[in-house]
Design an enzyme around this catalytic site. Structure first.
Site, PDB file in Angstrom:
ATOM      1  N   HIS A 116     -19.822  20.649  54.482  1.00 42.63           N
ATOM      2  CA  HIS A 116     -19.575  21.723  55.435  1.00 42.63           C
ATOM      3  C   HIS A 116     -19.853  21.196  56.825  1.00 42.63           C
ATOM      4  O   HIS A 116     -20.922  20.654  57.092  1.00 42.63           O
ATOM      5  CB  HIS A 116     -20.492  22.905  55.151  1.00 42.63           C
ATOM      6  CG  HIS A 116     -20.151  23.628  53.899  1.00 42.63           C
ATOM      7  ND1 HIS A 116     -19.021  24.393  53.785  1.00 42.63           N
ATOM      8  CD2 HIS A 116     -20.784  23.700  52.713  1.00 42.63           C
ATOM      9  CE1 HIS A 116     -18.972  24.888  52.577  1.00 42.63           C
ATOM     10  NE2 HIS A 116     -20.020  24.494  51.894  1.00 42.63           N
TER      11      HIS A 116
ATOM     12  N   CYS B 203     -14.661  21.086  57.536  1.00 43.01           N
ATOM     13  CA  CYS B 203     -14.093  21.950  58.562  1.00 43.01           C
ATOM     14  C   CYS B 203     -14.361  21.316  59.923  1.00 43.01           C
ATOM     15  O   CYS B 203     -15.430  20.773  60.148  1.00 43.01           O
ATOM     16  CB  CYS B 203     -14.761  23.321  58.541  1.00 43.01           C
ATOM     17  SG  CYS B 203     -14.668  24.122  56.948  1.00 43.01           S
TER      18      CYS B 203
END
Lengths: 621, 399
Positions: free
Chosen positions: B162, B204
């Protein structure tokens, strides 16, 4: 000198406050009501979203196909129940054992304070049956609960059938990381309360329940299911619980995800979801749903087994299958798949649900209003009380100051404490007497029901309700009597001091209530604040008396019942309304004794005495 | 009469032999050119999955897929540093225990029984990752946990998890920022721990992680741009979830079009057996390496006072501008004692300016050989001698 310590400036400030007080109060009240009504409209309402990471990004494919099996179980269950008129415990045990669960039973009993006319029970005793599906490869530290409440009025046989079929399906899977408890309770919520108390090893409601033989760890989430038909046209979800508690919003988001995924029609408060939020129709429909939720939350009743789970901080929902006249029906497989999906996603949780909101209002299933947005409404309403109290305080003090002020002396010295000019006795007496009336209202009805039954030809429940009403009305006669006991030196200052105390008391109570149960606080504030602010012995006494009567706690209850039914599009006639009102009174007292609902004590011990103080002020001589 | 015939035949034979020889020589030279085409002699891979918990299954699956590919193409476990939380295969929620699948059709099990996880579970921390990269590892660390790369290693670094704008989350309690990462790579460069680096980030907003790189020979790829989420297409279709991959090649010296995937994903076995002798010539991108290297080592030993364990001069690089690039007149002592090839002129020196700065571009195809680089380095070091002493090295806090 500071702004407030300079007497000249202070007098100027006082004059401004006094002059602007009424417009400010009106403005504040209107702002509060307008803010509340605007809650259903787009800028203040947001789309719901899944906050818990563990539940959001996982793919789940449902594989439940046991619809026929569920129906078979349901038919068997219904047949056995018809035969035995009670929960078929032995059959349930046998069935749960055959699908592979660890089965335990629990018996409980309770003697209600007075017979319950709606459910027709007085001495309640029953047995709960529950089966535990142990997680194959995890320590039994956490669990999920699927519960079906069975009672004489709603057999929920299809729900039991679905529960057993789901248990059979779940038992064949190896991916469970938490234990799953399949609970079937007798006597609806009483059984659920007994089980929960025994599970958590507490005793808060005086229920006598046998200790549990088998446990499964801390409960992370629970889903209660009520299904009475083989096919459903929609699933209705209920979130409001005991004393207005709500589950974490993520649980509702989870349910809504699976509604969308399975194409199920899901309703909230029995209303369909508005599609169009850009025009006026959607928000208006949302406002209707919002008002229904506010009324439900304010009543503080557990509207399903989930309401009782919330007390132990177990996030829970109740799903009700509705079979209406719609054409498109869903069978048990679809409902089963939705439940399977929900449980599989709950299985992925690592912590309790805590990422999303605990306090919110729902104009629709996919829209919510968070506490930071709706609280100002109550704030505005309570500001009125504060302003009025400030005005009274200033008036009380300037009454002592003004003669010297008229003389033009620059330093009047510390203002005469006007409140102390009034004797403490004259202030304390109404307060104590009102509080005593409240205490009587709380204790006497249940205590004195047998005495009432001996002297009057009424049943116990009716006796309780009638005693309630009698004491309530008797309190209205008070002001005319207390004055014989107490004499006040300065009649004008006396009522002002009393009103000041009453305003502060009301503001404190409503503030505290609004923090824990916003709906109740807002409802009471919206109705009681104008009457409280306006009341005074001078002025049109009949008008004020009518206003005060209309905004007394009992009248608010009556009015909200009518409003509730109106919003549900099942309007009441006056007679029906009155009957419902009496039932609601009885239920309120009962629920306080059986589940610990707090509406009855709040109204009786808190708001009724406060309201009586205003009644005293009105009839001050 | 026979003598001239013989001689002419001999002459023709000699000519033919010469032609053949030159043909063979050119073939060998082609092979040698091919051999020295890229500068690396060994491959390493550092594969990092920075997430744990069941809902991050896809990160572990991604990392294991890259691990499988890299192993299949030849990099051995001893040259792979695999950092994984490794809580998927035996998780109670795994419907197929002891497996990790890279696709929901469950065709390819990327876990199996020959996965060597070097940093497992709570050992995957920012500190451990940076220690692996920079080599600052306590002496007790086992060999399998070390990145023992040298200046001829091509390293593949794959990170997934992440991420956000400028950072990457490590297992819920810490983050690594793009600046830290860039500095770690610079440390690697200064310690000569890589020849070329391929950095792939699959998170991301991954493009933010390579924004701050400033060391040479790094090519970076990211799965999403700043402001975009990088979601699995099995979960979210391409029409809804936009994720534009990004890349950065300005720090990379070679033309990416000429870089083989196996330069990073595969392993190099630089062993070619030949019975031919080969004379390596400078202007066909091969120079006389060893002689000059030795000479350079000898000569560079003297000026170094404060760092003995490393050939500092070869470590230093500067963002050179053309103006700086002048031949010294006064002796730093070295020019006179060396016999540079006479063909080497000042203009050639300018042309040979190593394109290591951020803002310079490759000069031409001829000057990319690694031996040529060494040659250039020698010149550079020459002129940078004084700056060496000014302590550029101290930025690196050796030891």
């Amino acid at each position: 000198m500071g702004l407030l310590s300079d007497p000249v400036r202070r007098r100027a400030l006082a004059r401004i406050v006094l002059r602007l007080n009424t417009p400010l109060c009106v403005l504040s009240y209107v702002a509060g009501i307008a803010w509340f009504l605007a809650l259903a409209f787009p800028p203040l309402t947001q789309r719901t979203y899944m906050s818990e990471n563990a539940m959001g990004s996982t793919m789940v494919e449902e594989q439940f196909v046991g619809g026929d099996r569920a129906q078979g179980f349901a038919r068997d269950f219904a047949a056995h129940q018809r035969k035995s008129r009670a929960l078929p415990v032995a059959w349930l045990e046998r069935m749960m054992r055959s699908v592979g669960l660890e089965v335990y039973t629990q018996s409980f009993s309770r003697k209600l304070p007075f017979p319950d006319e709606t459910h027709e029970r007085f001495m309640v005793s029953g047995t709960n049956v529950y089966g535990i599906l142990r997680a194959p490869r995890a320590a039994s530290t956490e669990s999920l609960v699927l519960t079906v409440p069975c009672g004489p009025d709603s057999t929920n046989s299809q729900a039991v059938g679905l529960l057993l079929a789901l248990a059979a399906h779940f038992r064949g899977q190896i991916y469970w990381a938490k234990d799953i408890i399949f609970l079937v309770t007798e006597h609806d919520l009483m059984g659920t309360e007994a089980w929960l108390e025994a599970y958590h090893d507490v005793n808060v409601t005086g229920m006598q329940s046998s200790p549990l033989q088998g446990r499964a760890g801390a409960i992370q989430a629970a889903v209660a299911l009520e299904l009475n038909s083989d096919v459903v046209t929609s699933l209705d979800v209920t979130v409001e619980g005991l004393n207005g508690q709500l589950p974490n919003l993520d649980l509702l988001n989870l349910f809504q995800t699976f509604c969308q995924k399975g194409g199920l029609l899901c309703t909230l408060q029995g209303k369909l979801q508005p599609q169009d939020w850009t025009s006026l129709d959607g928000p208006l429909q949302g406002l209707q749903t919002l008002l229904l939720m506010v009324l439900r939350q304010a009543s503080g009743r557990p509207h399903g087994p989930h309401g009782l789970f919330l007390r132990y901080r177990v996030e829970a929902l109740t799903l009700r299958g509705i079979n209406s006249f719609r054409q498109y029906k869903y069978d048990l497989v679809t409902v089963g798949k939705a439940l399977e999906g929900m449980f599989r996603k709950l299985n992925h949780l690592l912590e309790r649900l805590h990422q999303s909101f605990f306090l919110y209002l729902l104009p629709a299933l996919s829209r919510f209003v968070s506490i930071g947005v709706y609280m100002p409404a109550t704030g505005f309403l309570l500001l009125v009380l504060g302003l009025k109290a400030l005005e009274l305080w200033m008036q009380l003090h300037e009454v002592g100051v003004s003669p010297q002020e008229a003389g033009g002396s620059p330093n009047p010295g510390p203002p005469l404490p006007g409140a102390q000019g009034v004797s403490l006795a004259s202030l304390l007496a109404p307060v104590l007497i009102s509080q005593a009336m409240g205490l009587a209202l709380y204790i006497l009805p249940v205590l004195g029901q047998h005495v009432a039954v001996q002297h009057f030809p009424v049943a116990e429940a009716e006796a309780v309700v009638l005693t309630l009403l009698a004491i309530y009305v008797a309190g209205l006669a008070l002001p005319h009597n207390t004055h014989r006991v107490v004499s006040s030196q300065a009649p004008d200052r006396g009522w002002m001091a009393l009103k000041l105390v009453a305003l502060i008391y009301l503001a404190l109570q409503l503030g505290c209530i609004a923090l824990t149960n916003f709906s109740l606080g807002f409802l009471l504030a919206a109705t009681m604040v104008p009457a409280a602010a306006l009341t005074s012995p001078h002025g049109p006494r009949p008008f004020y008396a009518a206003l005060l009567m209309l905004t007394s706690p009992a009248a608010i209850l009556l009015g909200s019942l009518f409003l509730w039914r109106e919003l549900q599009e099942v309007p009441l006639s006056l007679a029906e309304g009155w009957q419902l009102f009496l039932t609601a009174l009885a239920q309120g007292v009962l629920e306080h004794h059986t589940y610990g609902a707090l509406l009855f004590p709040l109204l009786a011990l808190g708001l009724y005495p406060c309201w009586l103080l205003f009644w005293n002020v009105l009839f001050w001589k | 009469m026979a003598a001239p015939c013989f001689f002419s035949r001999l002459w023709r034979a000699a000519l033919a032999l010469l032609a053949l020889g030159s043909l063979a020589a050119s073939q060998i030279e082609d092979q040698a050119k091919q051999f020295f085409r890229s500068g690396h002699t060994n491959n390493w891979a550092v594969l990092v999955c920075t997430s744990r918990f069941w809902f991050n299954y896809r990160h572990v699956a991604n990392t294991l897929s890259v691990y499988r590919s890299v192993k299949r193409l030849g990099i051995p476990d001893s040259h792979i540093v695999l950092m994984l939380a490794d809580d998927m295969a035996c998780n109670a929620r795994n419907p197929k225990p002891a497996t990790v699948f890279s696709h929901k059709n469950m065709e390819l099990n990327v876990y199996g029984d020959d996965v060597e996880v070097d940093y497992r579970s709570y050992e995957v921390t920012v500190e451990n990752f940076l220690r692996v990269l920079t080599g600052r590892i306590p002496p007790s660390t086992p060999r399998s946990k070390r990145l023992l790369s040298d200046d001829r290693s091509n390293i593949l670094i794959y990170m997934t998890g992440h991420g956000g704008n400028g950072f990457l989350k490590f297992q819920d309690s810490e983050e690594i920022t793009n600046i830290e990462l860039a500095d770690a790579f610079e440390q690697m460069w200064q310690k000569r721990r890589y020849n070329e680096l391929l950095f792939i980030i699959d998170t991301c907003q991954g493009a933010s992680m390579y924004e701050r790189f400033y060391s040479p020979n790094i090519m970076a790829l990211a799965s999403s741009q700043v402001g975009e989420d990088s979601l699995s297409f099995q979960v979210c279709p391409k029409s809804l979830c936009v994720s534009t991959p990004g890349h950065r090649t300005d720090l990379f010296q070679r033309d990416p079009k000429h870089v083989l995937i196996t330069d990073f994903f595969g392993s190099v076995r630089k062993v070619e057996i030949t019975t031919e002798t080969l004379s390596l010539q400078r202007d066909s991108q091969i120079t006389e390496s060893s002689y000059k290297e030795d000479r350079m080592d000898e000569e560079l030993m003297e000026p170094l006072k404060y760092a003995e364990q490393l050939p500092v001069a070869q470590i230093i690089h500067q963002a050179l501008l053309a103006e700086v690039w002048t031949l010294p007149s006064a002796p730093c002592g070295m020019l006179g004692s060396r016999s540079w090839p006479a063909t080497f002129t000042e203009t050639e020196a300018e042309g040979l300016a190593p394109p290591w700065g951020l803002h310079s571009r490759p000069v031409g195809p001829y000057h990319h050989g690694f031996l040529q680089d060494l040659w250039n380095q020698a010149h550079e070091v020459h002129f940078l001698d004084s700056r060496v002493r000014e302590g550029r090295v101290e930025d690196c806090s050796l030891g």
